[in-house]
Design a protein around this motif. Sequence first.
Motif, PDB file in Angstrom:
ATOM      1  N   ALA A  27       0.828  -1.204   0.000  1.00 17.79           N
ATOM      2  CA  ALA A  27       0.000   0.000   0.000  1.00 17.79           C
ATOM      3  C   ALA A  27       0.862   1.253   0.000  1.00 17.79           C
ATOM      4  O   ALA A  27       1.909   1.291   0.623  1.00 17.79           O
ATOM      5  CB  ALA A  27      -0.918   0.008   1.215  1.00 17.79           C
ATOM      6  N   GLU A  80      -4.576   0.498  -1.875  1.00 16.47           N
ATOM      7  CA  GLU A  80      -4.162  -0.900  -2.052  1.00 16.47           C
ATOM      8  C   GLU A  80      -4.353  -1.395  -3.480  1.00 16.47           C
ATOM      9  O   GLU A  80      -3.549  -2.155  -3.986  1.00 16.47           O
ATOM     10  CB  GLU A  80      -4.959  -1.812  -1.121  1.00 16.47           C
ATOM     11  CG  GLU A  80      -4.613  -1.636   0.315  1.00 16.47           C
ATOM     12  CD  GLU A  80      -5.334  -2.636   1.213  1.00 16.47           C
ATOM     13  OE1 GLU A  80      -4.855  -2.805   2.347  1.00 16.47           O
ATOM     14  OE2 GLU A  80      -6.345  -3.228   0.822  1.00 16.47           O
ATOM     15  N   ALA A  81      -5.461  -1.014  -4.097  1.00 13.77           N
ATOM     16  CA  ALA A  81      -5.784  -1.532  -5.425  1.00 13.77           C
ATOM     17  C   ALA A  81      -6.848  -0.643  -6.048  1.00 13.77           C
ATOM     18  O   ALA A  81      -7.506   0.136  -5.368  1.00 13.77           O
ATOM     19  CB  ALA A  81      -6.297  -2.973  -5.311  1.00 13.77           C
ATOM     20  N   VAL A  98      -8.804   2.997   3.629  1.00 12.34           N
ATOM     21  CA  VAL A  98      -8.218   2.086   2.656  1.00 12.34           C
ATOM     22  C   VAL A  98      -8.986   2.220   1.347  1.00 12.34           C
ATOM     23  O   VAL A  98     -10.205   2.056   1.319  1.00 12.34           O
ATOM     24  CB  VAL A  98      -8.260   0.621   3.153  1.00 12.34           C
ATOM     25  CG1 VAL A  98      -7.676  -0.324   2.108  1.00 12.34           C
ATOM     26  CG2 VAL A  98      -7.525   0.483   4.487  1.00 12.34           C
ATOM     27  N   THR A 138      -9.414   0.519  -2.120  1.00 11.00           N
ATOM     28  CA  THR A 138      -9.129  -0.779  -2.709  1.00 11.00           C
ATOM     29  C   THR A 138     -10.042  -1.026  -3.902  1.00 11.00           C
ATOM     30  O   THR A 138     -10.631  -0.097  -4.445  1.00 11.00           O
ATOM     31  CB  THR A 138      -9.217  -1.884  -1.626  1.00 11.00           C
ATOM     32  OG1 THR A 138      -8.672  -3.099  -2.145  1.00 11.00           O
ATOM     33  CG2 THR A 138     -10.641  -2.108  -1.147  1.00 11.00           C
ATOM     34  N   ASP A 139     -10.172  -2.292  -4.291  1.00  5.62           N
ATOM     35  CA  ASP A 139     -11.005  -2.632  -5.437  1.00  5.62           C
ATOM     36  C   ASP A 139     -12.188  -3.497  -5.013  1.00  5.62           C
ATOM     37  O   ASP A 139     -12.306  -3.890  -3.841  1.00  5.62           O
ATOM     38  CB  ASP A 139     -10.184  -3.319  -6.528  1.00  5.62           C
ATOM     39  CG  ASP A 139      -9.517  -4.613  -6.080  1.00  5.62           C
ATOM     40  OD1 ASP A 139      -9.836  -5.132  -4.983  1.00  5.62           O
ATOM     41  OD2 ASP A 139      -8.669  -5.116  -6.823  1.00  5.62           O
ATOM     42  N   HIS A 152     -11.451  -7.053  -3.329  1.00 10.94           N
ATOM     43  CA  HIS A 152     -11.074  -7.042  -1.907  1.00 10.94           C
ATOM     44  C   HIS A 152     -12.262  -6.699  -1.012  1.00 10.94           C
ATOM     45  O   HIS A 152     -12.477  -7.330   0.020  1.00 10.94           O
ATOM     46  CB  HIS A 152      -9.917  -6.076  -1.673  1.00 10.94           C
ATOM     47  CG  HIS A 152      -9.414  -6.106  -0.257  1.00 10.94           C
ATOM     48  ND1 HIS A 152      -9.006  -4.994   0.394  1.00 10.94           N
ATOM     49  CD2 HIS A 152      -9.274  -7.118   0.625  1.00 10.94           C
ATOM     50  CE1 HIS A 152      -8.638  -5.308   1.631  1.00 10.94           C
ATOM     51  NE2 HIS A 152      -8.787  -6.588   1.794  1.00 10.94           N
ATOM     52  N   VAL A 167     -13.188   1.536   4.371  1.00  9.32           N
ATOM     53  CA  VAL A 167     -12.665   0.920   3.159  1.00  9.32           C
ATOM     54  C   VAL A 167     -13.606   1.246   1.996  1.00  9.32           C
ATOM     55  O   VAL A 167     -14.816   1.041   2.105  1.00  9.32           O
ATOM     56  CB  VAL A 167     -12.553  -0.616   3.321  1.00  9.32           C
ATOM     57  CG1 VAL A 167     -11.904  -1.244   2.095  1.00  9.32           C
ATOM     58  CG2 VAL A 167     -11.792  -0.990   4.592  1.00  9.32           C
TER      59      VAL A 167
END
Length: 176
Positions: free
Chosen positions: A6, A29-30, A67, A69-70, A73, A112
């Motif tokens: 990350a 993260e993604a 976070v 992310t995608d 996740h 998230v």
Amino acid sequence: MKAAKARRDSSAPESLAKEAGIAIDLAVEAGQWPPEPELSQLTRRAVDAVLAEIRASGAAHSELSLVFTDDAHIRTLNAGWRGKDKPTNVLSFPAFPGRLHGQLPPMLGDVVLAAETVASEAEAEGKPVADHIAHLIVHGVLHLIGYDHETDVEAEEMEQMERRVLAGLRIPDPYK
């Protein structure tokens, strides 16, 4: 909620969040997200607006983790924590249960967000992605401090709070 690869931001500008003693750990993260400096600024503005609305005072030190992310996740998290095997736009993991009344605990928790869901919702609703991200950060942080939408009364209270916070950020009412 930490990822080895990350990217982290600890160099955000001074803000109410810092003045209130909140350290924001931002991890990408993604997924396809705006550039990290833009995410950092967006995050600080959204968190500051929530803190101003609830008139928060900081503990000696309080932490918040965001976070980015995608869908893959967040789907795993949603299945594991909520029993819903599908992606969602935002999940919140409060460190302390119950409604916080002004005084912040040492750890607020984790928020998230999922890139593909956030982008597709923004496109479907005809709004800027940055506005939708800010709204979901506000929504997630409100969950961390004890707001919920399990009942109609709770939902109305939380939505009214979101409307006030977003209006202060000059973001149109997302519930119209």
